[in-house]
Design a protein around this motif. Sequence first.
Motif, PDB file in Angstrom:
ATOM      1  N   PRO A 152       0.839  -1.200   0.000  1.00 15.26           N
ATOM      2  CA  PRO A 152       0.000   0.000   0.000  1.00 15.26           C
ATOM      3  C   PRO A 152       0.876   1.254   0.000  1.00 15.26           C
ATOM      4  O   PRO A 152       1.649   1.486   0.923  1.00 15.26           O
ATOM      5  N   GLY A 154       0.553   5.480  -0.892  1.00 15.16           N
ATOM      6  CA  GLY A 154      -0.198   6.657  -1.327  1.00 15.16           C
ATOM      7  C   GLY A 154      -1.648   6.382  -1.631  1.00 15.16           C
ATOM      8  O   GLY A 154      -2.214   6.987  -2.550  1.00 15.16           O
ATOM      9  N   GLY A 155      -2.270   5.473  -0.858  1.00 15.38           N
ATOM     10  CA  GLY A 155      -3.682   5.189  -1.073  1.00 15.38           C
ATOM     11  C   GLY A 155      -3.958   4.240  -2.221  1.00 15.38           C
ATOM     12  O   GLY A 155      -5.125   4.020  -2.558  1.00 15.38           O
ATOM     13  N   ARG A 156      -2.916   3.681  -2.819  1.00 10.82           N
ATOM     14  CA  ARG A 156      -3.092   2.714  -3.894  1.00 10.82           C
ATOM     15  C   ARG A 156      -2.224   1.489  -3.617  1.00 10.82           C
ATOM     16  O   ARG A 156      -1.352   1.519  -2.747  1.00 10.82           O
ATOM     17  N   TRP A 157      -2.459   0.445  -4.390  1.00 10.75           N
ATOM     18  CA  TRP A 157      -1.663  -0.768  -4.242  1.00 10.75           C
ATOM     19  C   TRP A 157      -0.636  -0.841  -5.352  1.00 10.75           C
ATOM     20  O   TRP A 157      -0.935  -0.621  -6.529  1.00 10.75           O
ATOM     21  N   ARG A 200       0.680  11.074  -8.513  1.00  9.77           N
ATOM     22  CA  ARG A 200       1.329  10.711  -7.256  1.00  9.77           C
ATOM     23  C   ARG A 200       2.222   9.518  -7.573  1.00  9.77           C
ATOM     24  O   ARG A 200       1.730   8.408  -7.811  1.00  9.77           O
TER      25      ARG A 200
END
Length: 943
Positions: A152, A154-157, A200
């Motif tokens: 995980p 920055g809010g993503r996988w 990002r």
Amino acid sequence: MSRVARTALPAVALLAACAGGAGGPAPTPAPAPAPVAAAPVAGGTAVTTPAAPAPPPVPARPEPRPVAPPDVAFRAGWMPLATTGVDEFRRAHPTWDGRGVLIAILDSGLDPGVAGLESTSTGDRKVLDLRDFSREGRIALARVRPVGDSLPVGGRWLRGASRVAALDAAGPWYAGTLDELPLGDPAAADLDGDGRADGRLPLVVAHASDGWVLLADTDGDGSLAGERPVHDFLVARETLAWSLGGRPPRLNLAVNLADSAGTPVLDLFFDTSGHGTHVAGIAAGHDIYGVRGFDGVAPGAQLLGLKIADDAQGGISTDGSMLAAMDYAIRFAEARRLPLVMNMSFGVGNEREGTARIDRLVDSVLAAHPDVVFTISAGNDGPGLSTLGFPGSATRAIGVSAVFPGVFAQEGPGTPDVIADFSSRGGEFAMSLATPGVAYSTVPRWDTGGEREGGTSMASPHAAGLAALLRSALAQAKVAADAWTIRQALMVTAQPLPGATPLDQGTGVPDVRRAWAWLAPGRTVPHVSVRALGGTGVTAAFRPAGLRAPGDTLQAFVLRRSATGPLPLRLRSDATWLVAPATVTWAGDSAVVTFRYRRSALAKPGVYTATVSAWPADSTLGPVARLVNTIVVPHPAAPVTLADVTVPAAGVVRIPFRTERGRPVNVAVHAGGDVGVTAFLHEPGGMPYRDGHSQPAMGEQAAEFLLTADEVPDGTWELVLQGSAIAEAHARVRLDPAPVRAAVAVRDGAADAILSGQPGASGMAVLALVGATRTLRVEARPGERPRVPLEIPAWARGVQVDVAMDPAQWSRFTDFGVTLFDSAGRQLEKSALNYAFGRLDYQRGPVRAVTHAELVLFPGLADATERAPWRADLTVRFLADSMVRAAPAQGEGEWRTDEGGHATLRFERPAAPWPMPEGARGFALLFLPREEGIPWITEVVLP
């Protein structure tokens, strides 16, 4: 360089008033001219704002083409080496090309992957290290744990955890993101090249067997599989770059990884300004863009890139970044026993010359390390006097002004070199040298099209390259010389340009061949420092208001030397109006010499400059000190017409004039004949006029400056006229102060215009409401970046913010940025203080979606250990599309002053047709129309 933007407010409201209506749309102002690329460099922390709804994509501009192909630029001589004899010197001494010398570039960053910055002339690595002292590239890291083969971030996988495990199976692992949005200009901020500038970019840090490493998804496939680990640049000289779809990287980044109690600290080093990369190519580029023989000044030298700039905020230096970078460069060079030349292409305006904290710090560092040569740009606030910026006013550094090379002139082949109009000038300080201030050089791929730039930022690395050539020659010839001796060699052998004074060019344009011939015998030069006593001068005597009294004709200087023993000096004056004693009499390590000015020769308004040079018994050493004297004799604060001003080819005419506080003045320049002129206006103290200091005059187009009452202090202004490099020009100048001062008092629903000044004066008056204004004071401590929320009313076409502070406080800073953000964190506008005053002007587009904004202040203090608070005053103006005229209580607004010079004219108080923002008051203008030209203007805040 001046970074103060100009607003068009007075002219916009004025045109509406002259139209005679009670309102109507205001004309759209023309965009302010772009400043010449140069003066500042900087450093700081990326800005983020509170969370907001997802903004629309931020498009990056299309990739531009080069301003000219590199081979064409090479053949055209756009790296102007011949000006300083570099081409012939290197042909005569092929190995004396800077090899064995380290040049530290303290700037906005440096892209080490640009062709021309990869290797030296001997095939060695060009860039030895890259360090970020700005904190703009600081990445917040947090521990992460894999879930299966994903992480995980920055809010993503992010897939590919197995790639990290192959390097560091035990962990812990850390992750963070490099956000494009806070990086500013979309063209530079689009690091991954996806056509947007709001990404990002995920980053993962782990501890491999040979230290901390960084992994990034550089191909944009959402996985770390196949990605190369990147070490700290000093460890492995590796770089990081994103390349989506196999496209060439737009920017190469370096990684700075440190360990803090077992936890990684990550800074990314990058040049999203392009400034530092361009500067580096001038100093030491080799085979630029792959063109064989296309070199900078010292192609054999190696480079140290030290980032001191927050590029996103316009190149703003941050707390202590300059001093920290200097310290690192010196320790780095000493550890490797490399001769060191430092360059800082930076210049911010002096308010009180000789008081800047950074100047004293630079001088202290150089005194402790006498072998270090430091070149610093003069700044881009010219051509007015007293515009030399700090830290170029450090007395032990080489302050460099700019020559505009004739090869770039529009007039064609054979055009002579001249001092560039943008180049800052001395006054309280004497300049050192002038070198070419325009060049075609290296830039990151994202900045394609910016290869040809001009400014003293380009002149300073040219001088650094000259010092590197001499350092290389000295080492190979086994001749000893310290930094002061190298400075003396360049200055003594320099050739002055015709028509330029020491305030413009120092001793002139250096020639490395003559400088080496002077150095070769192994000379020893005494270090003699100079300081003017009394008045406003520091290393030079400067009288901005002329001679104050009949007996005010003496000027003293104190000379100090670093060695003991006899040092006989003979004095020579180059002007008959300056009488100097024949010799210097020392008392220990110091001497006081006093000059006499011939008052009768200084009666006519103008600028008078003369130099007394101090010669030792061995005249081959040249003058060991230069004592520069400038007397400014201003025109009085009264109407003045100069019917025919002759502007010599490749020269300037300086027209000083006095103003009285609160009395508006209009300045008009008309060109005569076929040759136009450019008019430049400078405020008392040297600051370029805040409302736009440069205007052309040609044919029917006049240059006209409107000095509103609130902008006019008691003091001496300077109007400078510059014409063609090859032809004489003529101009008519009119200095026209208003016959009265004006103020407005509001009571009982009426507004009284109160006029005072010349008895029997008469005219008309117009009072008009043009917007709203509010003022506030900001107080903060070092390390803080104050944020001021701004609600922009729907009716406002733009926002203008003035930031002002006590000039005495200004000496604590190295920089001060001002940026306006929208609620999503995107930059709407940015500006900076180049003196203790700065102005930001934001013009809204036709779709006025932005209503919630935030103004953020970015102070940069010279000394990072300082703890005293600072304060600044903000004036915020919301400018309306239309104006509302106030009706005169009687007549059409006629007025006449009585025998005492007073008159009062009553208006009905104008009622705003728009809602006032919270805490704001009405903002109005009082116009006094003239018989010819644009009216005089007084700004009014309505209670």
